[in-house]
Design an enzyme around this catalytic site. Structure first.
Site, PDB file in Angstrom:
ATOM      1  N   GLY A 150       0.848  -1.192   0.000  1.00 48.43           N
ATOM      2  CA  GLY A 150       0.000   0.000   0.000  1.00 48.43           C
ATOM      3  C   GLY A 150       0.878   1.235   0.000  1.00 48.43           C
ATOM      4  O   GLY A 150       1.430   1.618   1.035  1.00 48.43           O
ATOM      5  N   MET A 151       1.034   1.862  -1.155  1.00 49.93           N
ATOM      6  CA  MET A 151       1.943   3.002  -1.286  1.00 49.93           C
ATOM      7  C   MET A 151       1.196   4.319  -1.411  1.00 49.93           C
ATOM      8  O   MET A 151       1.537   5.185  -2.217  1.00 49.93           O
ATOM      9  CB  MET A 151       2.873   2.794  -2.484  1.00 49.93           C
ATOM     10  CG  MET A 151       3.847   1.636  -2.306  1.00 49.93           C
ATOM     11  SD  MET A 151       4.824   1.780  -0.796  1.00 49.93           S
ATOM     12  CE  MET A 151       5.676   3.314  -1.113  1.00 49.93           C
TER      13      MET A 151
ATOM     14  N   ARG B 197      -1.394  11.342  20.770  1.00 47.39           N
ATOM     15  CA  ARG B 197      -2.185  12.573  20.666  1.00 47.39           C
ATOM     16  C   ARG B 197      -2.607  13.079  22.037  1.00 47.39           C
ATOM     17  O   ARG B 197      -2.589  14.281  22.313  1.00 47.39           O
ATOM     18  CB  ARG B 197      -3.403  12.330  19.769  1.00 47.39           C
ATOM     19  CG  ARG B 197      -3.040  12.195  18.297  1.00 47.39           C
ATOM     20  CD  ARG B 197      -4.248  11.942  17.425  1.00 47.39           C
ATOM     21  NE  ARG B 197      -3.885  12.004  16.010  1.00 47.39           N
ATOM     22  CZ  ARG B 197      -4.218  11.120  15.099  1.00 47.39           C
ATOM     23  NH1 ARG B 197      -4.954  10.078  15.435  1.00 47.39           N
ATOM     24  NH2 ARG B 197      -3.834  11.259  13.838  1.00 47.39           N
TER      25      ARG B 197
ATOM     26  N   HIS C  95      -9.251   1.697  17.715  1.00 44.02           N
ATOM     27  CA  HIS C  95      -8.635   2.865  17.091  1.00 44.02           C
ATOM     28  C   HIS C  95      -9.726   3.533  16.270  1.00 44.02           C
ATOM     29  O   HIS C  95      -9.871   3.309  15.065  1.00 44.02           O
ATOM     30  CB  HIS C  95      -7.467   2.453  16.196  1.00 44.02           C
ATOM     31  CG  HIS C  95      -6.890   3.588  15.403  1.00 44.02           C
ATOM     32  ND1 HIS C  95      -6.415   4.749  15.978  1.00 44.02           N
ATOM     33  CD2 HIS C  95      -6.717   3.743  14.060  1.00 44.02           C
ATOM     34  CE1 HIS C  95      -5.972   5.564  15.037  1.00 44.02           C
ATOM     35  NE2 HIS C  95      -6.156   4.975  13.857  1.00 44.02           N
TER      36      HIS C  95
END
Length: 303
Positions: free
Chosen positions: A8-9, A152, A176
């Site tokens: 997955g680029m 975060r 998530h």
């Protein structure tokens, strides 16, 4: 030889590749994507960097066979636009569940026997599908999970108290996604209990803001990349160096019978240990609720 394959680029996968490449953290890098033009572009862009890079990296593209001897695979496929549009990472579920089944089968066929780290969303559900379809042991498959969400919260608390975020300990747990929560009973700042530093109202706002921040970034530039890529790279480091890093990731938790954001020890074999937390009754209810949400979506696949 340290070999990492990235499947997955997109923005995240490319940022992970660039970071590993420029920081001299890999000897071999395998780039894979369905989009031939995109993977070819990233391949050539990295190769053009070699004459100026601090270290030499052997970069290959679309080499599924090469994954057999890879140490680590990072999966970063998906369509973040679907998550941004719906405001929920499960907006990518239908697409990425299909992708995960295909990718998992291809990984299995390649003979890969290393450690798989998943980034693709919804992270917990997709990590579970990848584990099942790849045939890898549960300890060798985990996701970035709430590692980023915890960062975060560390940032927000650090800013409010004028502290380096690394001075903040504790965890964001669960999915998530929208059902994640800050386990305030685990949070310390310079060894001070955070429950004594913030009111209940402040705690709630901080927890909400950590999830909102991701969509602020995504809506502003169309995607997120730096923070999540940094988390993935940190996990790669932990595996390569057998660091036994203590952090929250998407890990299979036998108590909840699903992958979920929970602290674990990360080392050479992936998940070395799942570390049990003493949570409050309210926090346990929230964790169970997050697990139920993840499992409900996974159960839809079998219908």
């Amino acid at each position: 030889m340290r070999t990492v394959g990235i499947i997955g680029m997109g923005h995240v996968g490319a940022t992970v590749a660039y970071t590993l490449f420029t920081h001299g953290m890999v000897d071999d890098l395998i780039l894979i994507d369905k989009n031939e033009d995109k993977v070819n572009a990233e391949y050539n862009d990295l190769h053009d960097t070699l004459a100026r890079n601090d270290s030499y990296v052997n970069v290959r593209k679309q080499d599924w066979d090469g994954l057999e001897d890879a140490d680590i695979i990072i999966t970063a496929f998906g369509d973040i636009a679907a998550s941004v549009k719906t405001g929920d990472r499960f907006g990518e579920f239908d697409l990425n569940a299909k992708n995960a089944k295909e990718v998992g089968a291809d990984i299995k066929e390649s003979g890969f026997h290393g450690v798989l780290i998943n980034i693709s969303n919804p992270c917990d559900a997709i990590t579970q599908i990848l584990q099942k379809t790849s045939g890898l042991k549960k300890n060798r498959v985990f996701g970035t999970g709430t590692f980023l969400d915890t960062a975060r919260v560390q940032r927000i608390i650090g800013e409010k108290l004028g502290q380096d975020p690394r001075n903040v300990e504790g965890f964001v747990l669960g999915e998530h996604g929208s059902s994640q929560f800050t386990a305030w009973s685990t949070v310390r700042v310079n060894n001070k209990i955070a429950l004594q530093l913030f009111s209940e109202d402040e705690q709630e706002k901080i927890s909400e803001q950590s999830n909102k921040n991701s969509f602020i970034v995504a809506k502003g530039k169309g995607y997120t990349s730096y923070a999540i890529a940094t988390c993935a790279v940190r996990l790669v480091q932990a595996v390569f160096s057998d660091a036994r890093l203590y952090c929250p990731v998407s890990v299979y938790n036998p108590e909840f019978k699903t992958y979920i954001g929970y602290p674990a020890i990360i080392g050479r074999d992936g998940i070395e240990e799942v570390v049990e937390l003493k949570l409050t009754s309210n926090e346990r209810e929230k964790l169970q609720g997050a697990a139920d949400k993840i499992k409900e979506h996974l159960e839809q696949l079998s219908k």
